[in-house]
Design an enzyme around this catalytic site. Sequence first.
Site, PDB file in Angstrom:
ATOM      1  N   LYS A 201       8.565  -5.949  21.162  1.00  0.00           N
ATOM      2  CA  LYS A 201       7.948  -5.870  19.801  1.00  0.00           C
ATOM      3  C   LYS A 201       7.686  -7.608  19.366  1.00  0.00           C
ATOM      4  CE  LYS A 201       8.469  -4.829  14.948  1.00  0.00           C
ATOM      5  NZ  LYS A 201       9.248  -3.980  14.045  1.00  0.00           N
ATOM      6  N   LYS A 254       4.469  -3.374  21.253  1.00  0.00           N
ATOM      7  CA  LYS A 254       3.927  -3.474  19.936  1.00  0.00           C
ATOM      8  C   LYS A 254       3.467  -5.068  19.613  1.00  0.00           C
ATOM      9  CE  LYS A 254       5.119  -2.504  15.307  1.00  0.00           C
ATOM     10  NZ  LYS A 254       6.111  -2.243  14.425  1.00  0.00           N
TER      11      LYS A 254
HETATM   12  C1  PBG Z   1       9.912  -2.641  10.866  1.00  0.00           C
HETATM   13  C2  PBG Z   1       8.507  -2.179  11.401  1.00  0.00           C
HETATM   14  C3  PBG Z   1       7.366  -2.776  11.242  1.00  0.00           C
HETATM   15  C4  PBG Z   1       6.295  -1.943  11.881  1.00  0.00           C
HETATM   16  C5  PBG Z   1       7.075  -0.998  12.431  1.00  0.00           C
HETATM   17  N1  PBG Z   1       8.433  -1.042  12.166  1.00  0.00           N
HETATM   18  C6  PBG Z   1       7.171  -4.209  10.698  1.00  0.00           C
HETATM   19  C7  PBG Z   1       7.899  -5.500  11.004  1.00  0.00           C
HETATM   20  O1  PBG Z   1       8.660  -5.583  11.954  1.00  0.00           O
HETATM   21  O2  PBG Z   1       7.923  -6.101  10.123  1.00  0.00           O
HETATM   22  C8  PBG Z   1       5.085  -2.331  11.858  1.00  0.00           C
HETATM   23  C9  PBG Z   1       4.101  -1.118  12.170  1.00  0.00           C
HETATM   24  C10 PBG Z   1       2.854  -1.537  11.718  1.00  0.00           C
HETATM   25  O3  PBG Z   1       2.348  -2.895  11.310  1.00  0.00           O
HETATM   26  O4  PBG Z   1       1.855  -0.723  11.826  1.00  0.00           O
HETATM   27  N2  PBG Z   1      11.144  -2.806  11.736  1.00  0.00           N
END
Ligand code: PBG
Length: 328
Positions: A201, A254
């Site tokens: 991520k 992601k």
């Molecule tokens: C939080 C989380 C995020 C997303 C999924 N879980 C945002 C972040 O890490 O700030 C993003 C999902 C999206 O942008 O569609 N842990």
Amino acid sequence: MSNTGFFPYTRGRRLRQSENIRRMAAEHHLHPEDFIAPLFIKEGKNQKEEIPSMPDYYRYTPDLLLKEVEEIVSLGIPSVLLFVKVPEAKKDNEGTEALNPKGLMQKSVRAIKKEFPGLAVMTDVALDPYSSYGHDGIVIDGEIINDESVDLLAKMAVSHAEAGADFVAPSDMMDGRVGTMRNALEREGFRHTGIMSYSAKYASVFYGPFRDALDSAPGFGDKKTYQMNPPNVKEAVREALLDERQGADIVMVKPGLPYLDVVRAVSEAVSVPVSVYNVSGEYAMIKAAAANGWLDEEQAMAEALIAFKRAGADLIATYFAKDMARLL
Ligand code: PBG
């Protein structure tokens, strides 16, 4: 002439000449079962609230949530991924509310599993929606501390499993969380609860609209000390392999579209299914361009989604899940 030497015996256009032949020769296909539908849940009753930066996407109160889930199920989509919006008053540094057995997440999981026992319910495991600092872990002296956060996240995973979650989905990027979670789940008797780990991520600007949806933007700094640095791909493979060894059942990359090379690299390295998250900013870009008449929304959606399959993804978490499943 050397590289055209076989012309006219080979003509690529033969396989492109009609819709039917193109369909037959397609190397990849999308199916409703490829999709994971994300859902945003808020407290209250009888409310369906559009997220301004995510047109046509909504936050639901638990009562209206079930109708939405019913539609998802009827379209043949096998799984949902739940996120909750927590009121400011319930946020603190340790995310205490995250462990509340009667909390919004736990309640929603129970309600969905009761009505739709066959649906695979996945829950987001991270502290940010519960954190007064908007960070994914506990903050001490301005630092997002790892090991204490991991212990808390493992408890959160167990709490979701107790509520009936089929998969917990840690999105926090703390080190060692998958193994700790797996041990905690085993110890508490949740042998069948899967882990879909957000293994790679990235610290991405494309999460912006999501943070609007949950009111979860970091209160100070950014997430760069725990989420991955965009230039890296070998590191993504390392993270995915580590998670696989620690017991992750599905590994995720992601965001999606700007990281298709990472999806490819990870899918070649691991032997578990690979999911990809077509994140909020990617959704917002297509929606915004379509609203301006600059892109055809349906075609842009379909082209973006097939790219994930081509890159090697098995599952796609996307805000387009319902629209695409309908089109199929
Ligand atoms: C939080 C989380 C995020 C997303 C999924 N879980 C945002 C972040 O890490 O700030 C993003 C999902 C999206 O942008 O569609 N842990």
